[in-house]
Motif scaffolding. Sequence first.
Motif, PDB file in Angstrom:
ATOM      1  N   GLN A 177      83.612 -29.758 -14.093  1.00 45.85           N
ATOM      2  CA  GLN A 177      85.253 -29.225 -15.703  1.00 45.85           C
ATOM      3  C   GLN A 177      85.238 -27.510 -14.922  1.00 45.85           C
ATOM      4  OE1 GLN A 177      82.673 -29.577 -18.918  1.00 45.85           O
ATOM      5  NE2 GLN A 177      80.972 -28.094 -18.201  1.00 45.85           N
ATOM      6  N   ILE A 178      86.370 -27.196 -15.784  1.00 45.45           N
ATOM      7  CA  ILE A 178      86.779 -25.975 -15.281  1.00 45.45           C
ATOM      8  C   ILE A 178      87.250 -25.352 -17.191  1.00 45.45           C
ATOM      9  CG2 ILE A 178      88.432 -26.946 -13.135  1.00 45.45           C
ATOM     10  CD1 ILE A 178      90.111 -25.689 -15.784  1.00 45.45           C
ATOM     11  N   GLN A 179      87.035 -24.207 -16.555  1.00 48.83           N
ATOM     12  CA  GLN A 179      86.855 -23.260 -17.847  1.00 48.83           C
ATOM     13  C   GLN A 179      87.870 -21.790 -17.126  1.00 48.83           C
ATOM     14  OE1 GLN A 179      85.637 -22.787 -21.035  1.00 48.83           O
ATOM     15  NE2 GLN A 179      84.076 -25.015 -20.548  1.00 48.83           N
ATOM     16  N   LEU A 180      88.646 -21.530 -18.131  1.00 50.52           N
ATOM     17  CA  LEU A 180      89.819 -20.146 -17.721  1.00 50.52           C
ATOM     18  C   LEU A 180      89.354 -18.929 -18.700  1.00 50.52           C
ATOM     19  CD1 LEU A 180      92.142 -19.366 -16.555  1.00 50.52           C
ATOM     20  CD2 LEU A 180      93.464 -20.262 -18.346  1.00 50.52           C
ATOM     21  N   LYS A 181      88.813 -18.175 -17.725  1.00 50.08           N
ATOM     22  CA  LYS A 181      87.931 -16.810 -18.186  1.00 50.08           C
ATOM     23  C   LYS A 181      88.821 -15.573 -17.891  1.00 50.08           C
ATOM     24  CE  LYS A 181      84.909 -19.430 -20.639  1.00 50.08           C
ATOM     25  NZ  LYS A 181      84.692 -19.519 -22.319  1.00 50.08           N
ATOM     26  N   ARG A 182      88.765 -14.448 -18.301  1.00 50.71           N
ATOM     27  CA  ARG A 182      88.475 -13.411 -17.734  1.00 50.71           C
ATOM     28  C   ARG A 182      87.180 -12.554 -17.525  1.00 50.71           C
ATOM     29  NH1 ARG A 182      93.861 -11.158 -18.229  1.00 50.71           N
ATOM     30  NH2 ARG A 182      95.057 -12.595 -20.366  1.00 50.71           N
ATOM     31  N   PHE A 183      86.966 -12.080 -16.287  1.00 50.79           N
ATOM     32  CA  PHE A 183      86.170 -11.540 -15.595  1.00 50.79           C
ATOM     33  C   PHE A 183      85.895 -10.627 -14.802  1.00 50.79           C
ATOM     34  CE2 PHE A 183      85.854 -15.662 -14.192  1.00 50.79           C
ATOM     35  CZ  PHE A 183      85.721 -15.602 -12.964  1.00 50.79           C
ATOM     36  N   LYS A 184      85.077  -9.468 -14.807  1.00 48.98           N
ATOM     37  CA  LYS A 184      84.793  -8.900 -13.745  1.00 48.98           C
ATOM     38  C   LYS A 184      84.241  -8.958 -12.308  1.00 48.98           C
ATOM     39  CE  LYS A 184      86.150  -4.902 -16.476  1.00 48.98           C
ATOM     40  NZ  LYS A 184      85.306  -3.532 -17.197  1.00 48.98           N
ATOM     41  N   PRO A 185      84.436  -9.102 -11.085  1.00 51.59           N
ATOM     42  CA  PRO A 185      85.565  -8.400 -10.838  1.00 51.59           C
ATOM     43  C   PRO A 185      87.097  -9.229 -10.949  1.00 51.59           C
ATOM     44  CG  PRO A 185      84.062  -9.204  -8.867  1.00 51.59           C
ATOM     45  CD  PRO A 185      83.983  -9.459  -9.859  1.00 51.59           C
ATOM     46  N   ALA A 186      88.458  -8.144 -10.533  1.00 52.13           N
ATOM     47  CA  ALA A 186      89.581  -9.450 -10.581  1.00 52.13           C
ATOM     48  C   ALA A 186      89.113  -9.639  -9.147  1.00 52.13           C
ATOM     49  CB  ALA A 186      90.938  -8.012 -11.102  1.00 52.13           C
ATOM     50  N   GLU A 187      89.230  -9.127  -7.855  1.00 56.03           N
ATOM     51  CA  GLU A 187      88.867  -9.324  -7.018  1.00 56.03           C
ATOM     52  C   GLU A 187      88.680 -11.363  -6.352  1.00 56.03           C
ATOM     53  OE1 GLU A 187      87.193  -6.641  -7.178  1.00 56.03           O
ATOM     54  OE2 GLU A 187      89.134  -5.527  -6.848  1.00 56.03           O
ATOM     55  N   LEU A 188      87.682 -11.406  -7.308  1.00 56.12           N
ATOM     56  CA  LEU A 188      87.221 -12.816  -7.690  1.00 56.12           C
ATOM     57  C   LEU A 188      87.612 -14.047  -8.094  1.00 56.12           C
ATOM     58  CD1 LEU A 188      84.154 -14.326  -6.385  1.00 56.12           C
ATOM     59  CD2 LEU A 188      83.695 -14.020  -8.575  1.00 56.12           C
ATOM     60  N   PRO A 189      88.413 -14.638  -7.502  1.00 59.20           N
ATOM     61  CA  PRO A 189      89.057 -15.816  -8.332  1.00 59.20           C
ATOM     62  C   PRO A 189      88.465 -16.841  -9.148  1.00 59.20           C
ATOM     63  CG  PRO A 189      89.209 -16.280  -5.682  1.00 59.20           C
ATOM     64  CD  PRO A 189      88.371 -14.779  -6.690  1.00 59.20           C
ATOM     65  N   ALA A 190      87.042 -17.309  -8.294  1.00 60.50           N
ATOM     66  CA  ALA A 190      86.499 -18.233  -8.913  1.00 60.50           C
ATOM     67  C   ALA A 190      84.978 -18.316  -9.003  1.00 60.50           C
ATOM     68  CB  ALA A 190      87.057 -19.766  -8.550  1.00 60.50           C
ATOM     69  N   LEU A 191      84.407 -18.811  -9.925  1.00 62.16           N
ATOM     70  CA  LEU A 191      83.121 -18.589  -9.237  1.00 62.16           C
ATOM     71  C   LEU A 191      82.604 -20.349  -9.923  1.00 62.16           C
ATOM     72  CD1 LEU A 191      80.047 -17.146  -9.483  1.00 62.16           C
ATOM     73  CD2 LEU A 191      80.324 -17.136 -11.827  1.00 62.16           C
ATOM     74  N   TYR A 192      81.527 -20.740  -8.499  1.00 68.16           N
ATOM     75  CA  TYR A 192      81.252 -22.088  -8.855  1.00 68.16           C
ATOM     76  C   TYR A 192      79.778 -22.124  -9.782  1.00 68.16           C
ATOM     77  CZ  TYR A 192      79.281 -26.664  -8.183  1.00 68.16           C
ATOM     78  OH  TYR A 192      78.950 -28.186  -7.763  1.00 68.16           O
ATOM     79  N   THR A 193      79.629 -22.734 -10.763  1.00 66.00           N
ATOM     80  CA  THR A 193      77.659 -22.350 -11.292  1.00 66.00           C
ATOM     81  C   THR A 193      77.535 -23.660 -11.422  1.00 66.00           C
ATOM     82  OG1 THR A 193      78.440 -22.473 -13.753  1.00 66.00           O
ATOM     83  CG2 THR A 193      78.439 -20.398 -13.085  1.00 66.00           C
ATOM     84  N   LEU A 194      76.515 -24.668 -11.788  1.00 66.99           N
ATOM     85  CA  LEU A 194      75.622 -25.274 -10.957  1.00 66.99           C
ATOM     86  C   LEU A 194      74.110 -25.516 -11.970  1.00 66.99           C
ATOM     87  CD1 LEU A 194      75.875 -28.303  -9.477  1.00 66.99           C
ATOM     88  CD2 LEU A 194      74.322 -26.959  -8.005  1.00 66.99           C
ATOM     89  N   SER A 195      74.178 -26.800 -12.767  1.00 61.69           N
ATOM     90  CA  SER A 195      73.123 -26.890 -14.095  1.00 61.69           C
ATOM     91  C   SER A 195      71.958 -27.939 -13.203  1.00 61.69           C
ATOM     92  CB  SER A 195      73.193 -27.708 -15.190  1.00 61.69           C
ATOM     93  OG  SER A 195      74.073 -29.181 -14.887  1.00 61.69           O
ATOM     94  N   LYS A 196      70.846 -28.045 -13.462  1.00 56.82           N
ATOM     95  CA  LYS A 196      69.832 -28.789 -12.712  1.00 56.82           C
ATOM     96  C   LYS A 196      70.057 -29.561 -12.828  1.00 56.82           C
ATOM     97  CE  LYS A 196      65.905 -25.453 -14.655  1.00 56.82           C
ATOM     98  NZ  LYS A 196      64.133 -25.801 -15.856  1.00 56.82           N
ATOM     99  N   GLU A 197      71.111 -30.852 -12.980  1.00 58.19           N
ATOM    100  CA  GLU A 197      70.695 -31.675 -13.338  1.00 58.19           C
ATOM    101  C   GLU A 197      71.816 -31.997 -12.497  1.00 58.19           C
ATOM    102  OE1 GLU A 197      69.235 -31.344 -17.831  1.00 58.19           O
ATOM    103  OE2 GLU A 197      71.529 -30.366 -15.831  1.00 58.19           O
ATOM    104  N   SER A 198      73.233 -31.666 -12.234  1.00 63.55           N
ATOM    105  CA  SER A 198      74.070 -31.845 -11.513  1.00 63.55           C
ATOM    106  C   SER A 198      74.105 -31.013  -9.350  1.00 63.55           C
ATOM    107  CB  SER A 198      75.383 -30.375 -11.916  1.00 63.55           C
ATOM    108  OG  SER A 198      75.046 -29.368 -12.269  1.00 63.55           O
ATOM    109  N   SER A 199      72.743 -29.998  -9.973  1.00 59.02           N
ATOM    110  CA  SER A 199      72.199 -29.555  -8.490  1.00 59.02           C
ATOM    111  C   SER A 199      71.510 -30.645  -7.966  1.00 59.02           C
ATOM    112  CB  SER A 199      71.277 -28.165  -8.323  1.00 59.02           C
ATOM    113  OG  SER A 199      70.556 -28.006  -7.271  1.00 59.02           O
ATOM    114  N   ALA A 200      70.638 -31.681  -8.649  1.00 56.95           N
ATOM    115  CA  ALA A 200      69.642 -32.619  -8.445  1.00 56.95           C
ATOM    116  C   ALA A 200      70.851 -34.287  -7.807  1.00 56.95           C
ATOM    117  CB  ALA A 200      68.616 -33.137  -9.862  1.00 56.95           C
TER     118      ALA A 200
END
Length: 611
Positions: free
Chosen positions: A483-506
């Motif tokens: 799923q995607i989330q549109l946020k504002r965060f630093k550093p601005a040079e980073l376009p996207a950040l991928y995160t993984l829950s325990k279930e999705s990792s498995a």
Amino acid sequence: MSEQNEYRFQVNLSGMINILSNHLYSSPKVYLRELLQNATDAITARNKLEPASRGQVTVDIAGSGSNLTMTVDDNGIGLTEEDIHRFLAMIGHSSKVGEDFLASETSFIGRFGIGLLSCFMVSEEIVVLTQSAQGGPSMEWRGKPDGTYTIRKLETRLSTGTRIYLRCKPGCESYFEPETVKELLFYYGALLPYPVILRASGLQETVNASRPIWIEEPELARGSRQEVLAFGQRLLGERFHDFIPLRTANGRTGGIAYILPRSVNLNARRTHRVYLKQMLVSDQAENILPEWAFFVKCLVWTDELQPTASREHFYEDERLQEVRSELGQAIREELMRMGEYEPDRLQHMIGLHVLSMKALAAEDTEFLSVIYRWLPFESTYGERALGELLDEGKKLYYTLSVDEYRQIAHVAAAQSQLVLNGGYIYNAELLEHLAYLKPELQLERLVPEDVSLAFTDLTLEEKNRYYEAIRMADAALQSFKCQIQLKRFKPAELPALYTLSKESSALRSIEKAKESSPDLLASVLGNLGASLNEAAYSTLYFNLDNPMIERIFSAAHPQMLPAAAEVLYTNALMMGHYPMTRQELSAMNRGIIRFIDWGLEATAENGGTSV
């Protein structure tokens, strides 16, 4: 009833010598070790019979070339005629067993009765002249490698002890060279408590004249620092700058653990030099210290361990386990003493051997509580000692894996979060121990999805403006369970950040395994994955502060936005070092080709020039 005949084994002595030379002993040079060991046992036996006797071994070398001869003379207990028949003529029968004063296992080195045979590796004949301290005539024994021997009584009475004559076998001249013999005598007998004298070319020298007084009391080594370091350099062939005295509780095993002056690999071979009854048994002993102590090279002397038949290693028995544990404890206690009284010395040692120190701290929480401030960690504030990071006064977070750390390091650093990389060996284990031992340190595990809590949410106006773009991007990644989330965060040079829950990792691991598994196993894995499908969603955060992301979502192009979402998703996977499925690799390739096509079309529309 059938007739049964009984026969005796026939021993091919020359074949046995070949076995000794090529399989049991590591090199023909051990013949000198065996001679020294026999002399040591003989001297020990005489001391039991005559406590006032003072032992001595003398080695004479004469002649040159094919006429080289060696005489090894000791003033030990000697042999009677009966002893000669029992111990020199019966292979495998040791003079250290029986019901007499030669029976004590704790006093003698030899146990297998084959040591003298090693001399056949360098000599075609062994001549033994001996006079027993128990009286009787002096005797001569001559043995040859074909298995024959002669015994005769001598008319003259020799002094008490044993003299062995060897004549150099062709091709073995190097083992009779005075300098070689001198080095080997020191190599094997440097710790012997009686003089070992070498005579050659009209000169006489006591090989082990510099036997240190701290051999008996290793704790005294602290007061003889330079002597201890020089002794270690001569015996171990390496220049050391520090050491730790070793001693077991019963005092029967002691030594010096020299700190290696360089960093060593965690899998490096750990070998130490061990002396049994003050005679060198092995310089390749691998099981005398705990595995974590790979930052030291030791001289160890003992009278309580049991050697193997080659006398070059020790049996892995209960006593060896106890000795190993106690020597490890001696090193541990000295390091803890340094932490309390000599912190600079300990800090230098940790700098050289951080892996070994972490390995020890991981299994000993008391040691960890002493040294934790000096242990270095990679962090969002740089590679620094844990104590320095604690002094920053910030809450400390840590990750469990390198990939987790790589995902969030840039974001956390931009938001001034202090995060430690727990992914390297021992790091996470140590930090978990510390979080339990010292709750006041404020150590807490951080997972990538936790970083999103520091993101800036969109305003209501922005949510309405980008609603359709968010819907399109989210739909593009549904097939990847993301799923995607549109946020504002630093550093601005980073376009996207991928995160993984325990279930999705498995689920990712299961899906990856299915691709390379047979049908039956793939079906089983599919059933396992089905139970995770509902909860196994990962999240891809798009950074609206990034100019490219802002342009993509503002344009909301119905073809470009989904393609861009797929490419950014697969790029985030690669940045996080996640293994990619065939579906994801296909999406990445498809997206790259699509953007190349669009670029070429735009160039053509502009008359062959890029926009």
